[in-house]
Design a protein around this motif. Structure first.
Motif, mmCIF file in Angstrom:
data_model
loop_
_atom_site.group_PDB
_atom_site.id
_atom_site.type_symbol
_atom_site.label_atom_id
_atom_site.label_comp_id
_atom_site.label_asym_id
_atom_site.label_seq_id
_atom_site.Cartn_x
_atom_site.Cartn_y
_atom_site.Cartn_z
ATOM 1 N N LEU A 90 64.074 36.516 52.632
ATOM 2 C CA LEU A 90 63.695 35.036 53.483
ATOM 3 C C LEU A 90 62.513 34.530 52.688
ATOM 4 O O LEU A 90 61.882 35.107 51.861
ATOM 5 C CB LEU A 90 63.380 35.542 54.923
ATOM 6 C CG LEU A 90 62.120 36.510 55.143
ATOM 7 C CD1 LEU A 90 60.735 35.770 55.008
ATOM 8 C CD2 LEU A 90 62.020 36.991 56.715
ATOM 9 N N VAL A 91 62.495 33.080 53.265
ATOM 10 C CA VAL A 91 61.194 32.580 52.585
ATOM 11 C C VAL A 91 60.738 31.716 53.660
ATOM 12 O O VAL A 91 61.414 31.276 54.546
ATOM 13 C CB VAL A 91 61.880 31.648 51.364
ATOM 14 C CG1 VAL A 91 62.779 30.675 51.848
ATOM 15 C CG2 VAL A 91 60.646 31.224 50.531
ATOM 16 N N LEU A 92 59.531 31.554 53.579
ATOM 17 C CA LEU A 92 58.640 30.739 54.555
ATOM 18 C C LEU A 92 58.061 29.446 54.015
ATOM 19 O O LEU A 92 57.883 29.296 52.697
ATOM 20 C CB LEU A 92 57.310 31.434 54.901
ATOM 21 C CG LEU A 92 56.277 30.924 55.787
ATOM 22 C CD1 LEU A 92 56.911 30.573 57.193
ATOM 23 C CD2 LEU A 92 55.039 31.474 55.643
ATOM 24 N N VAL A 93 58.452 28.150 54.575
ATOM 25 C CA VAL A 93 57.838 26.922 54.112
ATOM 26 C C VAL A 93 57.079 26.130 55.329
ATOM 27 O O VAL A 93 57.501 26.726 56.755
ATOM 28 C CB VAL A 93 58.813 25.894 53.680
ATOM 29 C CG1 VAL A 93 59.332 26.364 52.500
ATOM 30 C CG2 VAL A 93 60.097 25.609 54.784
ATOM 31 N N VAL A 137 57.653 32.301 48.537
ATOM 32 C CA VAL A 137 57.535 33.477 47.951
ATOM 33 C C VAL A 137 58.873 34.313 48.623
ATOM 34 O O VAL A 137 58.925 34.282 49.786
ATOM 35 C CB VAL A 137 56.491 34.177 48.245
ATOM 36 C CG1 VAL A 137 56.714 35.666 47.695
ATOM 37 C CG2 VAL A 137 55.204 33.548 47.465
ATOM 38 N N PRO A 138 59.883 34.641 47.919
ATOM 39 C CA PRO A 138 61.221 35.407 48.567
ATOM 40 C C PRO A 138 60.561 36.797 49.150
ATOM 41 O O PRO A 138 59.907 37.482 48.349
ATOM 42 C CB PRO A 138 61.918 35.691 47.559
ATOM 43 C CG PRO A 138 61.563 34.635 46.268
ATOM 44 C CD PRO A 138 60.069 34.534 46.602
ATOM 45 N N VAL A 139 60.854 37.302 50.215
ATOM 46 C CA VAL A 139 60.386 38.428 51.059
ATOM 47 C C VAL A 139 61.662 39.061 51.127
ATOM 48 O O VAL A 139 62.533 38.683 51.884
ATOM 49 C CB VAL A 139 59.817 38.294 52.200
ATOM 50 C CG1 VAL A 139 59.506 39.486 52.968
ATOM 51 C CG2 VAL A 139 58.398 37.464 52.064
ATOM 52 N N PRO A 140 61.798 40.080 50.730
ATOM 53 C CA PRO A 140 63.064 41.069 50.675
ATOM 54 C C PRO A 140 62.930 41.609 52.299
ATOM 55 O O PRO A 140 61.758 42.143 52.708
ATOM 56 C CB PRO A 140 62.930 42.150 49.749
ATOM 57 C CG PRO A 140 61.634 42.274 49.340
ATOM 58 C CD PRO A 140 60.985 41.027 49.497
#
Length: 346
Positions: free
Chosen positions: A97-100, A142-145
């Motif tokens: 996932l990624v946060l914006v 930032v990609p979060v696994p």
């Protein structure tokens, strides 16, 4: 980017309006279609999207025109996405996932070579995520696994609530929204190395959710408090305390969930030929007389009568089938234009 192919505007327009990126354009061939399911939970919404190769952009002009002051989380379930944010180029793959932040400008695209993408997008108010602003800022792009533990619990939770929204009632909204926000806070907090900074109640709520997800996956198996506690590195006393905070015992919650699985199976026309005692035994009720008494005490009718009632034409769509809660179909909507390559959005 190519023009939108016939058939996709309804889905793309809908997700563009929710996500505040009206420049969503499909890059796939016309035969590729899209599907969308949206679940509204007050100030938070979750949307399951299936789409072809598609580009998106949020510009300075769009931010100035409308900024919901919210956070967007993109969880890729299938395919991949490329994202450009604040000079940083990120690739988000399946299981990440990624946060914006809605106040940020960014652009990107779903660009898997196979053209198949499935994701869940969540919007929530900034205040709903109990993390320091500096931490949230550092996590952007930032990609979060979503690995073992809370990551997988979050992935399963998002798939679950967007996959069966018709089963929830209006009164479930606060719990669904709080659980979603708590799981996100736990996963993102761990990614930032600041779990200790989370509110204690949020940590307990997230742990309860993880334990309940574990129990639901094992309802057809023998379950004991000691086994559940050991699976989560807890003492039995700590497990009991977590459930007591919600006014329940572990045994009562397991019994409630197993009864609900029996209710669903009894109401399923595909299982009309399966004997009631087999359904009960599958979900942990080997004593049919005991099961019948329990079922009647909760749903107001013996299992046989319940099955007969829901199978009759007079049952009607949308009617409450026991449990006293009508299905909340008014709280979610499907915007579907589905082709062969995207048979569902779940």
């Amino acid at each position: 980017m190519a023009a939108r192919p016939p058939g996709t505007p309804a889905v793309l327009d809908e997700i563009a309006g929710l996500w505040h990126v009206p420049d969503l354009l499909s890059e796939g061939p016309a035969r590729l279609r899209a599907g969308l399911r949206v679940l509204h939970l007050g100030g938070l919404w979750a949307a399951a999207l299936a789409c072809p190769r598609t580009g998106f952009a949020r510009t300075v002009r769009l931010v100035r025109r409308h900024d919901p002051q919210a956070l967007h989380v993109l969880h890729m379930r299938r395919g991949r996405a490329a994202l450009a944010l604040a000079g940083r180029h990120t690739r988000v793959g399946a299981g990440q996932l990624v946060l914006v932040d809605s106040s940020s400008t960014y652009s990107g695209r779903f660009d898997d070579p196979a053209g198949h993408h499935s994701c869940v997008i969540v919007q929530l108010p900034r205040t709903a995520l109990p993390l320091p602003p500096r931490t949230v800022q550092g996590l952007q792009g930032v990609p979060v696994p979503l690995g073992p533990g809370m990551g997988r619990a979050l992935a399963r939770w998002l798939a679950d609530i967007t996959g069966r929204p018709h089963e929830f009632a209006q009164t479930d909204i606060p719990c669904l929204a709080d659980t979603t926000a708590s799981l996100l806070a736990s996963v993102l907090g761990a990614a930032a190395g600041c779990v200790d900074g989370l509110d204690a109640e949020d940590r307990r709520r997230a742990l309860r959710t993880q334990i309940r997800q574990f129990i639901r996956r094992h309802l057809a198996d023998p379950l004991t408090p000691d086994g559940i506690a050991a699976a989560h590195q807890l003492s039995r006393r700590a497990l009991y305390a977590l459930f007591e905070e919600d006014g329940q015992t572990v045994a009562a919650w397991i019994r409630q969930e197993r009864l609900e699985r029996c209710r669903r199976d009894l109401a399923d026309p595909r299982l009309a030929g399966r004997p009631i005692h087999r359904i009960a035994a599958r979900w942990g009720f080997p004593d049919q007389a005991h099961f019948s008494r329990l079922f009647r005490s909760v749903y107001g009718a013996p299992p046989r009568d319940f099955r007969r009632r829901v199978a009759s034409p007079s049952a009607g769509a949308g009617r409450s089938l026991g449990g006293g809660q009508a299905e909340a179909e008014f709280r979610f909507r499907d915007v579907l234009d589905v082709g062969q390559e995207h048979p569902h959005v779940a």
